[in-house]
Design a protein around this motif. Structure first.
Motif, PDB file in Angstrom:
ATOM      1  N   GLY A 171       0.841  -1.185   0.000  1.00 14.39           N
ATOM      2  CA  GLY A 171       0.000   0.000   0.000  1.00 14.39           C
ATOM      3  C   GLY A 171       0.875   1.234   0.000  1.00 14.39           C
ATOM      4  N   PRO A 172       0.335   2.368   0.386  1.00 11.75           N
ATOM      5  CA  PRO A 172       1.120   3.602   0.390  1.00 11.75           C
ATOM      6  C   PRO A 172       2.256   3.528   1.398  1.00 11.75           C
ATOM      7  CG  PRO A 172      -0.988   3.927   1.471  1.00 11.75           C
ATOM      8  CD  PRO A 172      -1.051   2.583   0.825  1.00 11.75           C
ATOM      9  N   ALA A 173       3.427   4.031   1.019  1.00 14.87           N
ATOM     10  CA  ALA A 173       4.578   4.028   1.906  1.00 14.87           C
ATOM     11  C   ALA A 173       4.505   5.193   2.879  1.00 14.87           C
ATOM     12  CB  ALA A 173       5.864   4.113   1.079  1.00 14.87           C
ATOM     13  N   GLY A 174       5.182   5.051   4.024  1.00 15.59           N
ATOM     14  CA  GLY A 174       5.246   6.140   4.987  1.00 15.59           C
ATOM     15  C   GLY A 174       4.035   6.195   5.887  1.00 15.59           C
ATOM     16  N   PRO A 175       3.904   7.292   6.635  1.00 13.87           N
ATOM     17  CA  PRO A 175       2.766   7.436   7.555  1.00 13.87           C
ATOM     18  C   PRO A 175       1.452   7.393   6.798  1.00 13.87           C
ATOM     19  CG  PRO A 175       4.441   9.126   7.960  1.00 13.87           C
ATOM     20  CD  PRO A 175       4.809   8.452   6.673  1.00 13.87           C
ATOM     21  N   PRO A 176       0.369   6.939   7.447  1.00 12.96           N
ATOM     22  CA  PRO A 176      -0.919   6.868   6.756  1.00 12.96           C
ATOM     23  C   PRO A 176      -1.388   8.255   6.351  1.00 12.96           C
ATOM     24  CG  PRO A 176      -1.196   6.538   9.104  1.00 12.96           C
ATOM     25  CD  PRO A 176       0.275   6.516   8.852  1.00 12.96           C
ATOM     26  N   PRO A 177      -1.876   8.406   5.127  1.00 14.09           N
ATOM     27  CA  PRO A 177      -2.355   9.723   4.704  1.00 14.09           C
ATOM     28  C   PRO A 177      -3.622  10.105   5.436  1.00 14.09           C
ATOM     29  CG  PRO A 177      -2.900   8.064   3.057  1.00 14.09           C
ATOM     30  CD  PRO A 177      -2.059   7.376   4.086  1.00 14.09           C
ATOM     31  N   MET A 178      -3.744  11.387   5.768  1.00 11.54           N
ATOM     32  CA  MET A 178      -4.943  11.924   6.390  1.00 11.54           C
ATOM     33  C   MET A 178      -5.356  13.169   5.619  1.00 11.54           C
ATOM     34  SD  MET A 178      -5.979  10.102   9.048  1.00 11.54           S
ATOM     35  CE  MET A 178      -6.970  11.233  10.021  1.00 11.54           C
ATOM     36  N   GLN A 179      -6.647  13.368   5.505  1.00  9.31           N
ATOM     37  CA  GLN A 179      -7.187  14.555   4.849  1.00  9.31           C
ATOM     38  C   GLN A 179      -7.989  15.385   5.836  1.00  9.31           C
ATOM     39  OE1 GLN A 179      -8.889  11.885   1.475  1.00  9.31           O
ATOM     40  NE2 GLN A 179      -9.138  14.004   0.821  1.00  9.31           N
ATOM     41  N   VAL A 180      -8.079  16.648   5.546  1.00  7.30           N
ATOM     42  CA  VAL A 180      -8.940  17.554   6.300  1.00  7.30           C
ATOM     43  C   VAL A 180      -9.928  18.166   5.318  1.00  7.30           C
ATOM     44  CG1 VAL A 180      -9.073  19.613   7.729  1.00  7.30           C
ATOM     45  CG2 VAL A 180      -7.121  18.059   7.974  1.00  7.30           C
ATOM     46  N   ALA A 181     -11.206  18.076   5.625  1.00  8.69           N
ATOM     47  CA  ALA A 181     -12.244  18.646   4.768  1.00  8.69           C
ATOM     48  C   ALA A 181     -13.167  19.506   5.627  1.00  8.69           C
ATOM     49  CB  ALA A 181     -13.044  17.543   4.081  1.00  8.69           C
ATOM     50  N   VAL A 182     -13.636  20.601   5.055  1.00 10.87           N
ATOM     51  CA  VAL A 182     -14.556  21.498   5.751  1.00 10.87           C
ATOM     52  C   VAL A 182     -15.859  21.543   4.970  1.00 10.87           C
ATOM     53  CG1 VAL A 182     -14.946  23.829   6.603  1.00 10.87           C
ATOM     54  CG2 VAL A 182     -12.622  22.876   6.611  1.00 10.87           C
ATOM     55  N   ALA A 183     -16.966  21.253   5.645  1.00  9.53           N
ATOM     56  CA  ALA A 183     -18.274  21.268   4.988  1.00  9.53           C
ATOM     57  C   ALA A 183     -19.352  21.523   6.028  1.00  9.53           C
ATOM     58  CB  ALA A 183     -18.536  19.940   4.274  1.00  9.53           C
ATOM     59  N   ASP A 184     -20.304  22.381   5.704  1.00 11.03           N
ATOM     60  CA  ASP A 184     -21.450  22.665   6.572  1.00 11.03           C
ATOM     61  C   ASP A 184     -21.017  23.074   7.972  1.00 11.03           C
ATOM     62  OD1 ASP A 184     -23.170  21.945   4.475  1.00 11.03           O
ATOM     63  OD2 ASP A 184     -23.063  19.832   5.041  1.00 11.03           O
ATOM     64  N   GLY A 185     -19.948  23.844   8.043  1.00 10.11           N
ATOM     65  CA  GLY A 185     -19.484  24.329   9.328  1.00 10.11           C
ATOM     66  C   GLY A 185     -18.783  23.301  10.185  1.00 10.11           C
ATOM     67  N   ARG A 186     -18.459  22.162   9.607  1.00 12.06           N
ATOM     68  CA  ARG A 186     -17.791  21.099  10.357  1.00 12.06           C
ATOM     69  C   ARG A 186     -16.464  20.758   9.674  1.00 12.06           C
ATOM     70  NH1 ARG A 186     -21.848  16.261  11.536  1.00 12.06           N
ATOM     71  NH2 ARG A 186     -20.423  15.936  13.272  1.00 12.06           N
ATOM     72  N   ILE A 187     -15.534  20.266  10.469  1.00  7.71           N
ATOM     73  CA  ILE A 187     -14.237  19.834   9.956  1.00  7.71           C
ATOM     74  C   ILE A 187     -14.187  18.312   9.996  1.00  7.71           C
ATOM     75  CG2 ILE A 187     -11.742  19.907  10.296  1.00  7.71           C
ATOM     76  CD1 ILE A 187     -12.099  22.598  11.661  1.00  7.71           C
ATOM     77  N   TRP A 188     -13.866  17.703   8.855  1.00  6.91           N
ATOM     78  CA  TRP A 188     -13.774  16.250   8.761  1.00  6.91           C
ATOM     79  C   TRP A 188     -12.315  15.846   8.638  1.00  6.91           C
ATOM     80  CZ3 TRP A 188     -18.424  14.253   9.580  1.00  6.91           C
ATOM     81  CH2 TRP A 188     -19.552  14.954   9.164  1.00  6.91           C
ATOM     82  N   PHE A 189     -11.928  14.832   9.390  1.00  7.46           N
ATOM     83  CA  PHE A 189     -10.633  14.198   9.211  1.00  7.46           C
ATOM     84  C   PHE A 189     -10.895  12.853   8.543  1.00  7.46           C
ATOM     85  CE2 PHE A 189     -10.115  17.096  12.763  1.00  7.46           C
ATOM     86  CZ  PHE A 189      -8.934  17.749  12.416  1.00  7.46           C
ATOM     87  N   ILE A 190     -10.333  12.652   7.374  1.00  6.86           N
ATOM     88  CA  ILE A 190     -10.613  11.466   6.575  1.00  6.86           C
ATOM     89  C   ILE A 190      -9.341  10.636   6.482  1.00  6.86           C
ATOM     90  CG2 ILE A 190     -11.366  10.596   4.334  1.00  6.86           C
ATOM     91  CD1 ILE A 190     -12.791  13.288   3.916  1.00  6.86           C
ATOM     92  N   GLY A 191      -9.440   9.376   6.890  1.00  8.46           N
ATOM     93  CA  GLY A 191      -8.296   8.494   6.832  1.00  8.46           C
ATOM     94  C   GLY A 191      -8.295   7.563   8.032  1.00  8.46           C
ATOM     95  N   VAL A 192      -7.176   6.878   8.232  1.00  8.74           N
ATOM     96  CA  VAL A 192      -7.045   5.921   9.323  1.00  8.74           C
ATOM     97  C   VAL A 192      -5.894   6.380  10.208  1.00  8.74           C
ATOM     98  CG1 VAL A 192      -6.726   3.501   9.965  1.00  8.74           C
ATOM     99  CG2 VAL A 192      -7.850   4.086   7.800  1.00  8.74           C
ATOM    100  N   PRO A 193      -6.182   7.096  11.303  1.00  8.59           N
ATOM    101  CA  PRO A 193      -5.103   7.599  12.152  1.00  8.59           C
ATOM    102  C   PRO A 193      -4.452   6.484  12.953  1.00  8.59           C
ATOM    103  CG  PRO A 193      -7.207   8.063  13.164  1.00  8.59           C
ATOM    104  CD  PRO A 193      -7.512   7.467  11.812  1.00  8.59           C
ATOM    105  N   ARG A 194      -3.221   6.721  13.341  1.00 11.35           N
ATOM    106  CA  ARG A 194      -2.553   5.802  14.261  1.00 11.35           C
ATOM    107  C   ARG A 194      -2.998   6.092  15.683  1.00 11.35           C
ATOM    108  NH1 ARG A 194      -1.928   3.521  10.258  1.00 11.35           N
ATOM    109  NH2 ARG A 194      -3.494   2.376  11.431  1.00 11.35           N
TER     110      ARG A 194
END
Length: 224
Positions: A176-199
């Motif tokens: 799969g992807p090398a290195g730390p797991p990728p994480m995304q930040v998304a903003v929608a409807d006044g909320r912040i989403w963290f998308i991914g699989v954190p450690r």
């Protein structure tokens, strides 16, 4: 006079959210669909906001399909997570059938990855027809103590990523992807989403750093 046949009732899915683009839950640029409702309740789950089976989140599967069809390129795949998608088998089947019909019209291949907290053996026993509609599944409950580095798109090392089709084998077998797991930040409807699989501990460390900057998170998905 012969009565007209009744129109088939729309199939509805309890939906937590849908987002594009997603680049942290599978290869390439993807559409993410998170179902609402899960009775598994894994300790340490970062998506506890998806646990309650809330009828107020019901949407027609056709509406989700229309959203997918209107997305821009690039679009390499669709990731369905939750919640527990297989706890809505009728809606999941309708969604995946809609996706399959649509992607047959596309010139470029598009894969379907579905996350589940159930074991692959259980899904093969209870939902074989649903597995036939997936290119790959990531299965098994999240176990917090097994959340270790180098797991690609998995949350814990007990979870299993299984390719089910030729396209799935092409895209998911191997590394799969090398290195730390990728994480995304998304903003929608006044909320912040963290998308991914954190450690393990990542979200607590994030909360601490934000507090030190004067930012307080009042409602978070990893606490019910």
């Amino acid at each position: 006079m012969t009565a007209s046949p009744a129109s088939p009732r729309p199939v509805r899915l309890m939906l937590n959210k849908a987002h594009y683009p997603v680049t942290s839950l599978g290869p390439g640029t993807r559409a993410g669909i998170w179902t609402q409702g899960c009775t598994i309740g894994c300790a340490g789950c970062v998506s506890q906001d998806t646990w309650a089976a809330d009828p107020g989140t019901l949407v027609d599967v056709e509406a989700v399909g229309a959203w997918l069809a209107g997305l821009p390129e690039p679009l390499d795949g669709i990731t369905v997570s939750g919640g527990e998608p297989f706890q809505q088998p009728e809606a999941l089947a309708a969604l995946l059938d809609r996706v399959d019909a649509w992607r047959r019209e596309r010139p470029a291949p598009l894969d379907v990855l579905v996350y589940s907290g159930y074991s692959l053996a259980r899904l093969r026993k209870e939902h074989p027809a649903l597995l036939d509609r997936c290119d790959a599944v990531l299965t098994g409950p999240y176990v917090e103590r097994l959340n270790t580095p180098g797991l690609s798109w998995r949350g814990s090392s007990n979870q299993r990523l299984t390719a089910l089709t030729a396209l799935g084998r092409e895209r998911y077998e191997g590394t799969g992807p090398a290195g730390p797991p990728p994480m995304q930040v998304a903003v929608a409807d006044g909320r912040i989403w963290f998308i991914g699989v954190p450690r393990r501990g990542d979200m607590d460390r994030l909360s601490t750093r934000l507090r030190s900057a004067g930012i307080t998170m009042e409602e978070v998905s990893w606490r019910s």
